[in-house]
Design a protein around this motif. Structure first.
Motif, PDB file in Angstrom:
ATOM      1  N   PRO A 239      38.302  45.375  42.385  1.00  0.00           N
ATOM      2  CA  PRO A 239      38.005  43.878  42.266  1.00  0.00           C
ATOM      3  C   PRO A 239      37.585  43.011  43.247  1.00  0.00           C
ATOM      4  O   PRO A 239      37.839  43.351  44.567  1.00  0.00           O
ATOM      5  CB  PRO A 239      39.393  43.336  41.740  1.00  0.00           C
ATOM      6  CG  PRO A 239      40.314  44.432  42.401  1.00  0.00           C
ATOM      7  CD  PRO A 239      39.754  45.494  42.912  1.00  0.00           C
TER       8      PRO A 239
ATOM      9  N   TRP B 173      38.677  40.118  44.493  1.00  0.00           N
ATOM     10  CA  TRP B 173      39.595  39.679  45.437  1.00  0.00           C
ATOM     11  C   TRP B 173      39.958  40.584  46.547  1.00  0.00           C
ATOM     12  O   TRP B 173      40.374  40.218  47.390  1.00  0.00           O
ATOM     13  CB  TRP B 173      40.999  39.194  44.457  1.00  0.00           C
ATOM     14  CG  TRP B 173      41.565  40.302  44.002  1.00  0.00           C
ATOM     15  CD1 TRP B 173      41.720  40.735  42.782  1.00  0.00           C
ATOM     16  CD2 TRP B 173      42.796  41.306  44.530  1.00  0.00           C
ATOM     17  NE1 TRP B 173      42.398  41.908  42.385  1.00  0.00           N
ATOM     18  CE2 TRP B 173      42.974  42.076  43.664  1.00  0.00           C
ATOM     19  CE3 TRP B 173      43.278  41.387  45.946  1.00  0.00           C
ATOM     20  CZ2 TRP B 173      44.013  43.241  43.827  1.00  0.00           C
ATOM     21  CZ3 TRP B 173      44.012  42.091  46.226  1.00  0.00           C
ATOM     22  CH2 TRP B 173      44.786  43.122  45.223  1.00  0.00           C
TER      23      TRP B 173
ATOM     24  N   LEU C  13      32.837  47.585  45.285  1.00  0.00           N
ATOM     25  CA  LEU C  13      32.761  46.407  44.248  1.00  0.00           C
ATOM     26  C   LEU C  13      31.447  46.563  43.171  1.00  0.00           C
ATOM     27  O   LEU C  13      31.493  46.559  42.093  1.00  0.00           O
ATOM     28  CB  LEU C  13      32.559  45.144  45.098  1.00  0.00           C
ATOM     29  CG  LEU C  13      32.572  43.921  44.410  1.00  0.00           C
ATOM     30  CD1 LEU C  13      33.769  43.448  43.597  1.00  0.00           C
ATOM     31  CD2 LEU C  13      32.042  42.763  44.942  1.00  0.00           C
TER      32      LEU C  13
END
Length: 182
Positions: A90, A92, A84
């Motif tokens: 991403p 999410w 990340l």
């Protein structure tokens, strides 16, 4: 047959995998892809071998049922955080990975308190973790298909393993209830 010996080959392999999370992440941060892939392959090998030796040598322990999935969760979670930060995945997806692991951990603690033992990792969980690891490696190495679609395949595997875990947990709780009633 389960025993309580903590120091055995399978538990040592799981502990090694846990320790490998630090250099694996460092190599990923440092963009040392060769070193990263070598250590990841070693970690994946320890994941296979710990279960093999536990069954083959009859060394399945309650500690092993804890350290094996914890080692998986720590190394996968740590690599996902680095990914990340580096912009590979991403937010999410990181949340999905960590949420699944946290829910399984909470379920395991609950079951341990209620029944006095943990659910061992099964083939569905092992396959999901390996799919996730392979997809994450492919994303790190910028393989387009996995960047575009692999993340959803990994998400499906994670959800499947989470549902499988809770179904197994409910079955164990039901079996325990019927023991009390009969």
């Amino acid at each position: 047959m389960s025993n309580n010996k903590v120091f055995n080959i399978s538990n040592s392999l799981s502990f090694l995998r846990l320790l490998l999370s630090v250099p694996v992440c460092w190599l990923l941060i440092d963009d040392n892809n060769v070193g990263f892939i070598v250590l990841v392959l070693i970690a994946m090998l320890t994941d296979f071998l710990d279960g093999y030796f536990a069954r083959k040598r009859d060394e399945i322990t309650e500690f092993g049922k804890i350290i094996d999935p914890v080692a998986d969760k720590v190394i996968i979670g740590a690599v996902a955080v680095v990914m990340l930060i580096k912009g590979f995945i991403p937010l999410w997806f990181l949340i999905a990975v960590l949420s699944r692991d946290i829910l399984i951990l909470i379920g395991g603690i609950y079951l341990s308190k209620k029944l006095g033992y943990m659910i061992y990792s099964d083939i569905v969980g092992k396959v999901a973790v390996n799919i996730l690891a392979l997809v994450m490696i492919a994303i790190i190495f910028r393989i387009d298909f996995f960047i575009d679609y692999g993340i959803y395949f990994a998400l499906f595997a994670l959800i499947t393993s989470l549902v499988n875990y809770f179904v197994r947990m409910l079955i164990m709780m039901r079996k325990d209830e019927t023991k009390i009633i009969t």
